[in-house]
Design an enzyme around this catalytic site. Sequence first.
Site, PDB file in Angstrom:
ATOM      1  N   ARG A   1       3.082   0.736  14.909  1.00  0.00           N
ATOM      2  CA  ARG A   1       1.611   0.735  14.796  1.00  0.00           C
ATOM      3  C   ARG A   1       1.029  -0.619  15.188  1.00  0.00           C
ATOM      4  NH1 ARG A   1       1.475   2.449   8.997  1.00  0.00           N
ATOM      5  NH2 ARG A   1      -0.771   2.239   8.943  1.00  0.00           N
TER       6      ARG A   1
ATOM      7  N   ARG B   1       0.840  -1.204   0.000  1.00  0.00           N
ATOM      8  CA  ARG B   1       0.000   0.000   0.000  1.00  0.00           C
ATOM      9  C   ARG B   1       0.875   1.255   0.000  1.00  0.00           C
ATOM     10  NH1 ARG B   1      -4.161   0.556   4.921  1.00  0.00           N
ATOM     11  NH2 ARG B   1      -2.318   1.177   6.072  1.00  0.00           N
TER      12      ARG B   1
HETATM   13  P1  AMP Z   1      -5.603   4.647  10.058  1.00  0.00           P
HETATM   14  O1  AMP Z   1      -5.840   5.256   8.717  1.00  0.00           O
HETATM   15  O2  AMP Z   1      -6.889   4.195  10.724  1.00  0.00           O
HETATM   16  O3  AMP Z   1      -4.568   3.554  10.051  1.00  0.00           O
HETATM   17  O4  AMP Z   1      -5.034   5.794  10.997  1.00  0.00           O
HETATM   18  C1  AMP Z   1      -3.805   6.448  10.720  1.00  0.00           C
HETATM   19  C2  AMP Z   1      -3.280   7.111  11.990  1.00  0.00           C
HETATM   20  O5  AMP Z   1      -4.228   8.109  12.438  1.00  0.00           O
HETATM   21  C3  AMP Z   1      -3.092   6.196  13.193  1.00  0.00           C
HETATM   22  O6  AMP Z   1      -1.853   5.518  13.166  1.00  0.00           O
HETATM   23  C4  AMP Z   1      -3.192   7.189  14.352  1.00  0.00           C
HETATM   24  O7  AMP Z   1      -2.005   7.962  14.460  1.00  0.00           O
HETATM   25  C5  AMP Z   1      -4.291   8.144  13.855  1.00  0.00           C
HETATM   26  N1  AMP Z   1      -5.626   7.658  14.271  1.00  0.00           N
HETATM   27  C6  AMP Z   1      -6.637   7.254  13.456  1.00  0.00           C
HETATM   28  N2  AMP Z   1      -7.715   6.882  14.159  1.00  0.00           N
HETATM   29  C7  AMP Z   1      -7.381   7.045  15.467  1.00  0.00           C
HETATM   30  C8  AMP Z   1      -8.049   6.804  16.699  1.00  0.00           C
HETATM   31  N3  AMP Z   1      -9.289   6.305  16.729  1.00  0.00           N
HETATM   32  N4  AMP Z   1      -7.396   7.095  17.854  1.00  0.00           N
HETATM   33  C9  AMP Z   1      -6.151   7.605  17.837  1.00  0.00           C
HETATM   34  N5  AMP Z   1      -5.441   7.830  16.729  1.00  0.00           N
HETATM   35  C10 AMP Z   1      -6.039   7.558  15.544  1.00  0.00           C
END
Ligand code: AMP
Length: 190
Positions: free
Chosen positions: A146, A128
Amino acid sequence: MLNIVLFGPPGAGKGTQSEKLIEKYGLTHLSTGDLFRKHLGEGTDLGKLARTYMDQGHLVPDQVVISMVEDKISTTKDSKGFIFDGFPRTTAQAEALDAMLISNGMKISGMIALDVPHEILKERIKERGKTSNRADDQNEEKVNTRIKVYLDETLPVAKYYEKQDKYTSINGVGGIDEIFEEISEVMDSY
Ligand code: AMP
Protein backbone atom coordinates in the site's frame (compact mmCIF):
# COMPACT_ATOMS: atom_id res chain seq x y z
CA MET A 1 -18.99 25.81 0.04
CA LEU A 2 -15.80 24.16 1.28
CA ASN A 3 -14.58 21.11 -0.62
CA ILE A 4 -11.36 19.71 0.78
CA VAL A 5 -9.12 16.87 -0.32
CA LEU A 6 -7.46 15.46 2.81
CA PHE A 7 -4.38 13.75 1.46
CA GLY A 8 -1.64 11.50 2.76
CA PRO A 9 -0.32 7.93 2.82
CA PRO A 10 -2.16 5.06 4.56
CA GLY A 11 -1.94 5.61 8.31
CA ALA A 12 -1.36 9.38 8.05
CA GLY A 13 -4.43 10.12 10.21
CA LYS A 14 -6.88 11.21 7.49
CA GLY A 15 -9.82 9.33 9.04
CA THR A 16 -9.15 10.67 12.56
CA GLN A 17 -8.83 14.27 11.37
CA SER A 18 -11.85 13.95 9.05
CA GLU A 19 -14.05 13.03 12.01
CA LYS A 20 -13.03 16.21 13.84
CA LEU A 21 -13.37 18.34 10.72
CA ILE A 22 -16.90 17.22 9.90
CA GLU A 23 -17.90 18.05 13.46
CA LYS A 24 -16.36 21.54 13.37
CA TYR A 25 -17.29 22.56 9.82
CA GLY A 26 -20.45 20.52 9.24
CA LEU A 27 -19.10 18.98 6.06
CA THR A 28 -19.94 15.63 4.47
CA HIS A 29 -17.24 13.00 4.88
CA LEU A 30 -16.63 11.11 1.65
CA SER A 31 -14.15 8.31 2.33
CA THR A 32 -13.93 5.87 -0.57
CA GLY A 33 -12.25 3.29 1.73
CA ASP A 34 -15.22 3.52 4.15
CA LEU A 35 -17.71 3.26 1.27
CA PHE A 36 -15.97 0.13 -0.03
CA ARG A 37 -15.89 -1.39 3.48
CA LYS A 38 -19.64 -0.73 3.77
CA HIS A 39 -20.24 -2.58 0.49
CA LEU A 40 -17.96 -5.37 1.69
CA GLY A 41 -19.96 -5.70 4.89
CA GLU A 42 -23.25 -5.76 2.99
CA GLY A 43 -21.88 -8.33 0.53
CA THR A 44 -22.87 -6.31 -2.57
CA ASP A 45 -21.38 -7.07 -6.02
CA LEU A 46 -19.37 -3.87 -5.76
CA GLY A 47 -18.04 -5.00 -2.36
CA LYS A 48 -17.05 -8.41 -3.76
CA LEU A 49 -15.24 -6.78 -6.66
CA ALA A 50 -13.47 -4.23 -4.41
CA ARG A 51 -12.35 -6.93 -1.97
CA THR A 52 -10.17 -8.64 -4.59
CA TYR A 53 -8.10 -5.45 -4.86
CA MET A 54 -8.29 -4.22 -1.27
CA ASP A 55 -7.12 -7.50 0.25
CA GLN A 56 -3.95 -7.28 -1.83
CA GLY A 57 -3.32 -3.62 -1.04
CA HIS A 58 -3.95 -2.64 -4.66
CA LEU A 59 -6.15 0.18 -5.94
CA VAL A 60 -9.69 -0.54 -7.07
CA PRO A 61 -9.96 0.42 -10.81
CA ASP A 62 -10.55 4.13 -11.44
CA GLN A 63 -13.90 3.76 -13.20
CA VAL A 64 -15.38 1.75 -10.31
CA VAL A 65 -14.26 4.37 -7.75
CA ILE A 66 -15.34 7.33 -9.87
CA SER A 67 -18.86 5.94 -10.42
CA MET A 68 -19.27 5.34 -6.69
CA VAL A 69 -18.18 8.92 -5.87
CA GLU A 70 -20.45 10.37 -8.58
CA ASP A 71 -23.32 8.48 -7.05
CA LYS A 72 -22.53 9.77 -3.54
CA ILE A 73 -22.18 13.41 -4.67
CA SER A 74 -25.37 13.36 -6.71
CA THR A 75 -27.36 11.94 -3.80
CA THR A 76 -25.91 14.44 -1.27
CA LYS A 77 -26.86 17.68 -3.01
CA ASP A 78 -27.71 19.88 -0.03
CA SER A 79 -24.30 19.42 1.66
CA LYS A 80 -22.28 22.40 2.95
CA GLY A 81 -19.27 20.79 1.31
CA PHE A 82 -17.24 17.60 1.23
CA ILE A 83 -14.10 16.25 2.83
CA PHE A 84 -12.65 13.81 0.32
CA ASP A 85 -10.62 11.24 2.24
CA GLY A 86 -8.65 8.58 0.34
CA PHE A 87 -9.89 10.04 -2.95
CA PRO A 88 -8.60 11.02 -5.49
CA ARG A 89 -5.80 8.46 -5.45
CA THR A 90 -4.74 8.72 -9.11
CA THR A 91 -4.46 11.67 -11.49
CA ALA A 92 -7.31 10.20 -13.57
CA GLN A 93 -9.52 10.27 -10.43
CA ALA A 94 -8.49 13.91 -9.75
CA GLU A 95 -9.45 14.92 -13.30
CA ALA A 96 -12.76 13.09 -13.02
CA LEU A 97 -13.46 14.76 -9.66
CA ASP A 98 -12.85 18.23 -11.13
CA ALA A 99 -15.18 17.43 -14.04
CA MET A 100 -17.98 16.12 -11.80
CA LEU A 101 -17.70 19.08 -9.42
CA ILE A 102 -17.80 21.60 -12.27
CA SER A 103 -20.92 19.97 -13.67
CA ASN A 104 -22.53 20.37 -10.22
CA GLY A 105 -21.41 24.03 -9.93
CA MET A 106 -18.75 23.17 -7.33
CA LYS A 107 -14.94 23.15 -7.08
CA ILE A 108 -12.12 21.96 -4.82
CA SER A 109 -11.12 24.66 -2.29
CA GLY A 110 -7.78 23.03 -1.55
CA MET A 111 -5.79 19.91 -0.78
CA ILE A 112 -4.35 19.51 2.72
CA ALA A 113 -1.61 16.87 2.87
CA LEU A 114 -0.54 15.16 6.09
CA ASP A 115 3.19 14.50 6.02
CA VAL A 116 4.29 11.42 8.02
CA PRO A 117 7.56 9.42 7.68
CA HIS A 118 7.13 5.83 6.47
CA GLU A 119 8.52 4.14 9.62
CA ILE A 120 5.85 5.91 11.70
CA LEU A 121 3.12 4.94 9.20
CA LYS A 122 4.00 1.26 9.55
CA GLU A 123 3.89 1.48 13.34
CA ARG A 124 0.51 3.27 13.29
CA ILE A 125 -1.04 0.78 10.85
CA LYS A 126 0.22 -2.13 12.97
CA GLU A 127 -1.42 -0.54 16.04
CA ARG A 128 -4.66 0.12 14.15
CA GLY A 129 -4.67 -3.46 12.87
CA LYS A 130 -5.08 -4.75 16.44
CA THR A 131 -8.59 -3.29 16.62
CA SER A 132 -9.66 -2.31 13.08
CA ASN A 133 -10.47 -5.81 11.79
CA ARG A 134 -9.08 -4.64 8.45
CA ALA A 135 -7.43 -7.51 6.54
CA ASP A 136 -5.24 -4.96 4.77
CA ASP A 137 -3.83 -3.70 8.10
CA GLN A 138 -2.82 -7.12 9.43
CA ASN A 139 -0.01 -8.16 7.14
CA GLU A 140 3.33 -6.41 6.75
CA GLU A 141 3.69 -7.32 3.08
CA LYS A 142 0.28 -5.79 2.28
CA VAL A 143 1.12 -2.66 4.24
CA ASN A 144 4.36 -2.31 2.25
CA THR A 145 2.43 -2.79 -0.99
CA ARG A 146 0.00 0.00 0.00
CA ILE A 147 2.85 2.40 0.75
CA LYS A 148 4.49 1.53 -2.59
CA VAL A 149 1.18 2.04 -4.44
CA TYR A 150 0.86 5.39 -2.67
CA LEU A 151 4.32 6.48 -3.82
CA ASP A 152 3.89 5.25 -7.41
CA GLU A 153 0.27 6.09 -8.18
CA THR A 154 -1.07 8.51 -5.58
CA LEU A 155 1.76 10.97 -4.90
CA PRO A 156 1.43 12.51 -8.41
CA VAL A 157 -2.04 13.71 -7.33
CA ALA A 158 -0.33 16.23 -5.01
CA LYS A 159 1.41 17.73 -8.07
CA TYR A 160 -1.97 18.02 -9.79
CA TYR A 161 -3.23 20.33 -7.02
CA GLU A 162 0.12 22.11 -6.65
CA LYS A 163 -0.18 23.16 -10.28
CA GLN A 164 -3.58 24.65 -9.46
CA ASP A 165 -2.09 26.46 -6.42
CA LYS A 166 -4.33 24.46 -4.12
CA TYR A 167 -1.77 22.43 -2.17
CA THR A 168 -0.76 22.82 1.49
CA SER A 169 1.36 20.32 3.42
CA ILE A 170 1.15 19.90 7.20
CA ASN A 171 3.31 17.97 9.65
CA GLY A 172 1.20 14.89 10.45
CA VAL A 173 3.34 13.82 13.44
CA GLY A 174 2.28 15.10 16.88
CA GLY A 175 -0.82 15.29 19.02
CA ILE A 176 -4.20 14.85 17.31
CA ASP A 177 -5.46 18.23 18.57
CA GLU A 178 -2.27 20.02 17.61
CA ILE A 179 -2.50 18.70 14.03
CA PHE A 180 -6.21 19.53 13.95
CA GLU A 181 -5.42 23.17 14.90
CA GLU A 182 -3.01 23.43 11.97
CA ILE A 183 -5.56 21.98 9.56
CA SER A 184 -8.22 24.34 10.89
CA GLU A 185 -5.97 27.34 10.21
CA VAL A 186 -5.64 26.28 6.59
CA MET A 187 -9.40 25.61 6.35
CA ASP A 188 -10.14 29.08 7.73
CA SER A 189 -7.90 30.65 5.09
CA TYR A 190 -10.06 29.32 2.22
P1 AMP B 1 -8.40 3.40 2.77
O1 AMP B 1 -9.40 3.13 3.84
O2 AMP B 1 -8.55 4.79 2.19
O3 AMP B 1 -6.98 3.13 3.19
O4 AMP B 1 -8.71 2.41 1.57
C1 AMP B 1 -8.64 1.00 1.73
C2 AMP B 1 -8.50 0.35 0.36
O5 AMP B 1 -9.67 0.65 -0.44
C3 AMP B 1 -7.32 0.81 -0.49
O6 AMP B 1 -6.12 0.14 -0.17
C4 AMP B 1 -7.81 0.49 -1.90
O7 AMP B 1 -7.74 -0.91 -2.16
C5 AMP B 1 -9.31 0.84 -1.80
N1 AMP B 1 -9.53 2.26 -2.15
C6 AMP B 1 -10.01 3.23 -1.32
N2 AMP B 1 -10.09 4.41 -1.96
C7 AMP B 1 -9.65 4.19 -3.22
C8 AMP B 1 -9.47 5.01 -4.37
N3 AMP B 1 -9.74 6.32 -4.33
N4 AMP B 1 -9.00 4.43 -5.51
C9 AMP B 1 -8.72 3.12 -5.56
N5 AMP B 1 -8.84 2.28 -4.52
C10 AMP B 1 -9.30 2.80 -3.36
